[in-house]
Design a protein around this motif. Structure first.
Motif, PDB file in Angstrom:
ATOM      1  N   LEU A   1       0.836  -1.187   0.000  1.00 19.73           N
ATOM      2  CA  LEU A   1       0.000   0.000   0.000  1.00 19.73           C
ATOM      3  C   LEU A   1       0.879   1.248   0.000  1.00 19.73           C
ATOM      4  O   LEU A   1       1.807   1.359   0.788  1.00 19.73           O
ATOM      5  CB  LEU A   1      -0.871  -0.049   1.254  1.00 19.73           C
ATOM      6  CG  LEU A   1      -1.832   1.071   1.539  1.00 19.73           C
ATOM      7  CD1 LEU A   1      -2.801   1.249   0.395  1.00 19.73           C
ATOM      8  CD2 LEU A   1      -2.582   0.736   2.814  1.00 19.73           C
TER       9      LEU A   1
ATOM     10  N   ASN B   1       1.538   4.952   0.955  1.00 17.31           N
ATOM     11  CA  ASN B   1       1.038   5.732   2.087  1.00 17.31           C
ATOM     12  C   ASN B   1       0.760   7.187   1.790  1.00 17.31           C
ATOM     13  O   ASN B   1       1.539   7.862   1.158  1.00 17.31           O
ATOM     14  CB  ASN B   1       2.091   5.694   3.198  1.00 17.31           C
ATOM     15  CG  ASN B   1       1.673   4.771   4.295  1.00 17.31           C
ATOM     16  OD1 ASN B   1       0.545   4.300   4.312  1.00 17.31           O
ATOM     17  ND2 ASN B   1       2.561   4.524   5.225  1.00 17.31           N
TER      18      ASN B   1
ATOM     19  N   ASP C   1       0.040  10.089   4.426  1.00 16.47           N
ATOM     20  CA  ASP C   1      -0.050  10.335   5.870  1.00 16.47           C
ATOM     21  C   ASP C   1      -1.336  11.055   6.257  1.00 16.47           C
ATOM     22  O   ASP C   1      -1.973  10.727   7.248  1.00 16.47           O
ATOM     23  CB  ASP C   1       1.144  11.176   6.349  1.00 16.47           C
ATOM     24  CG  ASP C   1       2.447  10.382   6.342  1.00 16.47           C
ATOM     25  OD1 ASP C   1       2.365   9.141   6.338  1.00 16.47           O
ATOM     26  OD2 ASP C   1       3.524  11.002   6.352  1.00 16.47           O
TER      27      ASP C   1
ATOM     28  N   ASN D   1      -4.371   8.719   5.947  1.00 16.84           N
ATOM     29  CA  ASN D   1      -4.379   7.729   7.026  1.00 16.84           C
ATOM     30  C   ASN D   1      -4.828   8.331   8.343  1.00 16.84           C
ATOM     31  O   ASN D   1      -5.548   7.717   9.118  1.00 16.84           O
ATOM     32  CB  ASN D   1      -2.986   7.122   7.193  1.00 16.84           C
ATOM     33  CG  ASN D   1      -2.680   6.120   6.101  1.00 16.84           C
ATOM     34  OD1 ASN D   1      -3.533   5.335   5.727  1.00 16.84           O
ATOM     35  ND2 ASN D   1      -1.476   6.164   5.568  1.00 16.84           N
TER      36      ASN D   1
ATOM     37  N   MET E   1       2.329  11.497  -0.313  1.00 16.15           N
ATOM     38  CA  MET E   1       2.891  12.809  -0.025  1.00 16.15           C
ATOM     39  C   MET E   1       3.670  12.755   1.284  1.00 16.15           C
ATOM     40  O   MET E   1       3.208  12.228   2.278  1.00 16.15           O
ATOM     41  CB  MET E   1       1.745  13.823   0.062  1.00 16.15           C
ATOM     42  CG  MET E   1       2.082  15.041   0.864  1.00 16.15           C
ATOM     43  SD  MET E   1       1.592  16.589   0.145  1.00 16.15           S
ATOM     44  CE  MET E   1       0.356  16.150  -1.061  1.00 16.15           C
TER      45      MET E   1
ATOM     46  N   VAL F   1       5.086  14.197   4.583  1.00 19.00           N
ATOM     47  CA  VAL F   1       4.797  15.277   5.515  1.00 19.00           C
ATOM     48  C   VAL F   1       5.829  15.235   6.638  1.00 19.00           C
ATOM     49  O   VAL F   1       6.083  14.184   7.211  1.00 19.00           O
ATOM     50  CB  VAL F   1       3.380  15.117   6.119  1.00 19.00           C
ATOM     51  CG1 VAL F   1       3.085  16.239   7.090  1.00 19.00           C
ATOM     52  CG2 VAL F   1       2.325  15.088   5.018  1.00 19.00           C
TER      53      VAL F   1
ATOM     54  N   LYS G   1      -4.820   1.158  12.634  1.00 13.62           N
ATOM     55  CA  LYS G   1      -3.632   1.715  12.017  1.00 13.62           C
ATOM     56  C   LYS G   1      -2.441   0.822  12.365  1.00 13.62           C
ATOM     57  O   LYS G   1      -2.335   0.370  13.509  1.00 13.62           O
ATOM     58  CB  LYS G   1      -3.433   3.138  12.541  1.00 13.62           C
ATOM     59  CG  LYS G   1      -2.633   4.034  11.642  1.00 13.62           C
ATOM     60  CD  LYS G   1      -2.761   5.492  12.086  1.00 13.62           C
ATOM     61  CE  LYS G   1      -1.754   6.349  11.359  1.00 13.62           C
ATOM     62  NZ  LYS G   1      -1.802   7.747  11.772  1.00 13.62           N
TER      63      LYS G   1
ATOM     64  N   TYR H   1      -4.747  -5.396  -0.678  1.00 19.68           N
ATOM     65  CA  TYR H   1      -3.300  -5.268  -0.822  1.00 19.68           C
ATOM     66  C   TYR H   1      -2.588  -6.454  -0.186  1.00 19.68           C
ATOM     67  O   TYR H   1      -3.118  -7.113   0.700  1.00 19.68           O
ATOM     68  CB  TYR H   1      -2.812  -3.969  -0.166  1.00 19.68           C
ATOM     69  CG  TYR H   1      -3.259  -2.730  -0.919  1.00 19.68           C
ATOM     70  CD1 TYR H   1      -2.437  -2.151  -1.876  1.00 19.68           C
ATOM     71  CD2 TYR H   1      -4.515  -2.181  -0.693  1.00 19.68           C
ATOM     72  CE1 TYR H   1      -2.848  -1.034  -2.584  1.00 19.68           C
ATOM     73  CE2 TYR H   1      -4.936  -1.058  -1.395  1.00 19.68           C
ATOM     74  CZ  TYR H   1      -4.088  -0.495  -2.346  1.00 19.68           C
ATOM     75  OH  TYR H   1      -4.501   0.611  -3.038  1.00 19.68           O
TER      76      TYR H   1
ATOM     77  N   THR I   1       0.455  -6.047   1.310  1.00 17.64           N
ATOM     78  CA  THR I   1       1.167  -5.581   2.500  1.00 17.64           C
ATOM     79  C   THR I   1       0.639  -4.224   2.971  1.00 17.64           C
ATOM     80  O   THR I   1       0.424  -3.316   2.166  1.00 17.64           O
ATOM     81  CB  THR I   1       2.674  -5.445   2.188  1.00 17.64           C
ATOM     82  OG1 THR I   1       3.181  -6.732   1.854  1.00 17.64           O
ATOM     83  CG2 THR I   1       3.462  -4.900   3.381  1.00 17.64           C
TER      84      THR I   1
ATOM     85  N   THR J   1       1.676  -1.057   4.923  1.00 22.16           N
ATOM     86  CA  THR J   1       2.902  -0.413   5.371  1.00 22.16           C
ATOM     87  C   THR J   1       2.677   0.307   6.699  1.00 22.16           C
ATOM     88  O   THR J   1       1.554   0.482   7.138  1.00 22.16           O
ATOM     89  CB  THR J   1       3.383   0.602   4.326  1.00 22.16           C
ATOM     90  OG1 THR J   1       2.237   1.310   3.854  1.00 22.16           O
ATOM     91  CG2 THR J   1       4.052  -0.075   3.165  1.00 22.16           C
TER      92      THR J   1
ATOM     93  N   ARG K   1       2.036   2.958   9.484  1.00 23.56           N
ATOM     94  CA  ARG K   1       1.187   4.126   9.624  1.00 23.56           C
ATOM     95  C   ARG K   1       0.005   4.135   8.637  1.00 23.56           C
ATOM     96  O   ARG K   1      -0.630   5.159   8.460  1.00 23.56           O
ATOM     97  CB  ARG K   1       1.982   5.444   9.478  1.00 23.56           C
ATOM     98  CG  ARG K   1       3.149   5.574  10.461  1.00 23.56           C
ATOM     99  CD  ARG K   1       3.692   6.975  10.522  1.00 23.56           C
ATOM    100  NE  ARG K   1       3.858   7.615   9.245  1.00 23.56           N
ATOM    101  CZ  ARG K   1       4.828   7.345   8.375  1.00 23.56           C
ATOM    102  NH1 ARG K   1       5.732   6.427   8.671  1.00 23.56           N
ATOM    103  NH2 ARG K   1       4.905   7.988   7.245  1.00 23.56           N
TER     104      ARG K   1
ATOM    105  N   SER L   1      -3.834   3.197   7.563  1.00 21.11           N
ATOM    106  CA  SER L   1      -5.122   2.881   8.195  1.00 21.11           C
ATOM    107  C   SER L   1      -5.853   1.875   7.325  1.00 21.11           C
ATOM    108  O   SER L   1      -6.414   2.240   6.301  1.00 21.11           O
ATOM    109  CB  SER L   1      -5.972   4.150   8.322  1.00 21.11           C
ATOM    110  OG  SER L   1      -5.493   4.977   9.342  1.00 21.11           O
TER     111      SER L   1
END
Lengths: 347, 415
Positions: A52, A54, A56, A59, B1, B3, B245, B278, B280, B282, B284, B286
């Protein structure tokens, strides 16, 4: 062969690299490539995708939605028909799939909506199969609870608060989810994700609960409620990029269109809608414009724009030198305008 | 993205807000209307330079007193990254805000006024960033323009600070020194022409170069279940998905897992993110996980990999930072929220309190006031499944909730 090659390449690409490339070259071309590749991959792997990728912010928002559903008895999602609340709806869908969104939507209708927004709202609700509750500011006025503002700058923006608080009491909502973002305005920059309101709907900004790590404390007393802001940490550009990436449908007034307008105080006002006050000496002309927010029509100004597709809108936001709330006349009333309204229970 | 969240800390007048304003200004993140508002207000107040602190000091009370009193979040981005700055106040009485800001940040800036050098506040900020195990810390020696951009002064401050570093608990923390002038814009975004003796990166260059490995610790995967998804529709008739999560590591389809506290074993059958499956999940992310077997799982339970069990215990000791105006007393009971799990906790022992100047500990305490940091043992009504904070930032931390006021009264880091 070719597909397997692309797939392997993709899996080795770091997402920040993709992000970098995206910004340094033509964005629209890259997102087209990206979505093409996604389609190819999902055809080959109609069952299971690889690791997946990500996001942030996404999520975090999904996590918040799930905390709301788990911690509260009667949550509600405040839906204005604007891009932020439309984004919230998509995130809620993601949080609970394959189940439906486990709470209703609430629209506080100022009666000053762009007609496009209402049509859009009704269509979306039908698709989602969730309950929509509408409460009207007009009713609060008719019941004598609030008095309509008059004059050049009259709007129903502040009147919404009474209607909202009444709806919260009527339905005993204990959590109201909204699309406010901290980057919008400096009083909002201090807002918590779970923000407690007392039984008068008041915000005590000096006495807010600390929010540490991911942990959200939703414990409240009877009569209190919590305002929840899942996209607190998103910027306007983040929202627009997400709408683009997710292919989310939004009302047509967000895109450039021909509209009869007039100028006042350096702002562009719609001359097509009765609720916008116009003095006789204010000249009407036709221009290509779009709206960056879709609040109460009477206090939402347009911007000159040629951006008639989502790609162009995202490009324009990226280049923009005026903040989104710069087109909201209600914030200009005084430097502390937003903070005052929030203390009184405004969203 | 990508952060990056950065906590800033500084004393009352060392120019923190100005530094943030400068970052926004030089990255062209200030929009015309905001800039206009700043120019207008600066002029009204009779300043002969732009008062950037107006960007961050949001609340009316702050503008009146000219100080920052709460955590504010400021956003800007470069083509490379999105940045969130958690701006926290540096007054003695606001340790709780600093802890709050640092808890969600991956990097931190400690500001030092070049004229004043290392002061008690510097010590406090450093201690808190170290306690919270922030992996990347910048020590920005500010107001270099007021000490004639003197390299000697900078070196003096640097070696004073290095003395503090010897005492820290978390030795792997990466610390970088940068001489800056936020007001004049030296070494914030652009290289300084006044300090050619400094060969390192500017503040922004440093953050731009940070990779995920530089800011996140890799641990073992922990999956606290937030919510159980049961759609009860025709298409997903028997679907039972566990929403949560993933923290610390990755989870994949086929992984053998243990459900805590029941200790039931099963395998991961599917990993959903929205309507796609999916291989896997990863760190962090959700996601929603389904298991091969029909296992009873509810909110507050945790999925972990077989052979990677956390500690399961009803008693533990933790460093806590007290945040409530009502004192924590020996014997008090609180709701302890560990991730999404809630239990009742009783204060069994207060071992010691850290002296406010960090010179040592006070062992003769049985009560804690707001902003105190102390080592405390708790006894719980039910066991929780934890790691030490050192091993796992998420699974090693908790909050204490006062059942009378419902306030978040403190935060703990399990030893």
């Amino acid at each position: 062969m070719r597909i397997a090659y692309i797939k392997n390449k993709l899996l080795t690409i770091d997402e920040s690299f993709v992000f970098r490339v995206k910004y340094q070259t033509n964005n629209s071309i890259l997102s087209t490539i990206e979505s093409e590749i996604d389609t190819v991959l999902s055809v080959e792997h109609s069952e299971v995708l690889g690791a997946l990728r990500n996001n942030d912010l996404e999520n975090e928002a999904i996590y918040i939605f799930r905390e709301v559903a788990a911690q509260f008895e009667r949550p509600v999602l405040l839906f204005s028909g604007g891009k932020d609340s439309i984004t919230l709806v998509r995130l809620a869908q993601k949080a609970f799939f394959p189940a439906k969104i486990p709470f209703p939507l609430l629209h506080i209708d100022t009666g000053h909506n762009f007609p496009e927004t209402i049509a859009f709202r009704d269509k979306l609700v039908k698709e989602l199969g969730v309950e929509l509750i509408v409460r009207n500011v007009q009713d609060s006025i008719d019941q004598g609870k609030v008095v309509e503002e008059s004059g050049k700058y009259a709007s129903r923006n502040t009147l919404q608060t009474t209607t909202l608080l009444d709806a919260i009491e009527e339905f005993k909502f204990d959590a109201c989810i909204g699309g406010a973002r901290r980057d919008e305005e400096k009083a909002r920059a201090k807002e918590r994700v779970f923000s407690v309101r007392d039984d008068f709907g008041q915000w005590d900004e000096k006495n807010q609960r600390p929010e540490v790590f991911d942990m959200l404390n939703g414990q409240i007393e009877l009569g209190q409620n919590v305002r929840v802001f899942p996209i607190s940490n998103w910027t306007e550009l983040d929202v627009w990029s997400y709408i683009q990436k997710e292919n989310i449908e939004i009302p047509s007034i967000y895109f450039a269109h021909k509209r009869k307008i007039f100028l006042r105080d350096g702002f562009i006002w719609s001359a097509e809608d009765d609720v916008v006050f116009r003095a006789e000496d204010e000249v009407v002309e036709e221009r290509m414009v779009r709206f960056r927010t879709v609040g109460d029509m009477s206090c939402t100004a347009a911007v000159l724009s040629e951006a008639d597709t989502i790609e162009k809108v995202v490009g324009e936001i990226r280049e923009s030198k005026i903040s989104e709330r710069g087109a909201r006349i209600d914030d200009k009333r005084s430097e502390a305008a937003m903070e005052k309204r929030k203390q009184q229970g405004y969203f | 993205m990508e952060v990056l969240k950065i906590a800033t800390a500084g004393s009352v007048d060392d120019g923190k807000s100005t530094l943030i304003g400068r970052l926004l200004y030089d990255t062209k993140s200030l929009t015309d209307d905001k800039l206009e508002a700043i120019e207008k207000t600066s002029k009204q107040k009779g300043y002969d330079y732009l008062d950037f602190s107006l960007v961050t000091d949001g609340l009316v009370a702050e503008r009146e007193q000219g100080i920052t009193i709460d955590v504010a979040h400021i956003y800007f981005s470069t083509p490379n990254k999105s940045y969130i700055i958690a701006d926290t106040p540096g007054h003695v009485e606001y340790t709780r805000n600093m802890v709050t800001g640092a808890s969600t940040s991956q990097a931190a800036i400690i500001l030092i006024d070049a004229r004043k050098g290392v002061i008690e506040q510097t010590n406090r900020h450093f201690f808190i960033n170290n306690l919270l195990r922030i992996k990347d810390v910048i020590v920005a020696v500010n107001k270099m323009d007021l000490v004639d951009f003197s390299e000697a002064r900078y070196q003096e401050i640097k070696s004073d600070f290095e003395e503090l570093m010897g005492k820290r608990d978390y030795q792997d923390q990466k610390i970088t020194f940068i001489p800056v002038s936020a007001l004049k814009g030296d070494n914030v975004v652009n290289r300084s022409e006044n300090m050619t003796w400094y060969k390192g990166q500017t503040l922004l260059e440093h953050f731009e170069a940070l990779d995920k490995e530089d800011v996140y610790n890799v641990g073992t995967p922990r999956f606290p279940v937030q919510y159980v998804i049961r759609p009860k529709t025709e298409e997903f008739h028997d679907f039972r998905g566990f929403a949560g999560k993933v923290y610390g590591g990755e989870l994949s389809v086929g992984d053998e897992v243990v459900v805590l506290p029941s200790m039931t074993k099963s395998r991961i059958k599917e990993i959903y993110f929205y309507d796609k499956k999916y291989q896997t999940a990863t760190r962090r992310s959700s996601v929603t996980i389904t298991l091969e077997d029909e296992v009873n799982v509810s909110r507050g339970d945790m999925l972990v990999k077989v052979g990677d069990l956390p500690t399961v215990n009803k008693e533990f000791t933790a460093t806590i930072s007290w945040m409530d105006s009502q004192n924590l007393n020996l014997g008090n009971k609180y709701v302890l929220q560990h991730g999404v799990n809630k239990v009742l906790a009783k204060v069994e022992n207060i071992h010691h309190k850290i002296e406010p100047d960090y010179s040592g500990v006070d062992e003769s305490v049985n009560s804690l006031a707001m902003n105190d940091i102390a080592l405390v043992t708790f006894r719980l009504n039910k066991p929780i499944f934890y790691d030490t904070f050192k091993e796992h930032r998420t699974n090693g931390s908790f909050i204490l909730i006062d059942n009378q006021t419902n306030n978040t009264a403190g935060v703990g880091f399990i030893e």
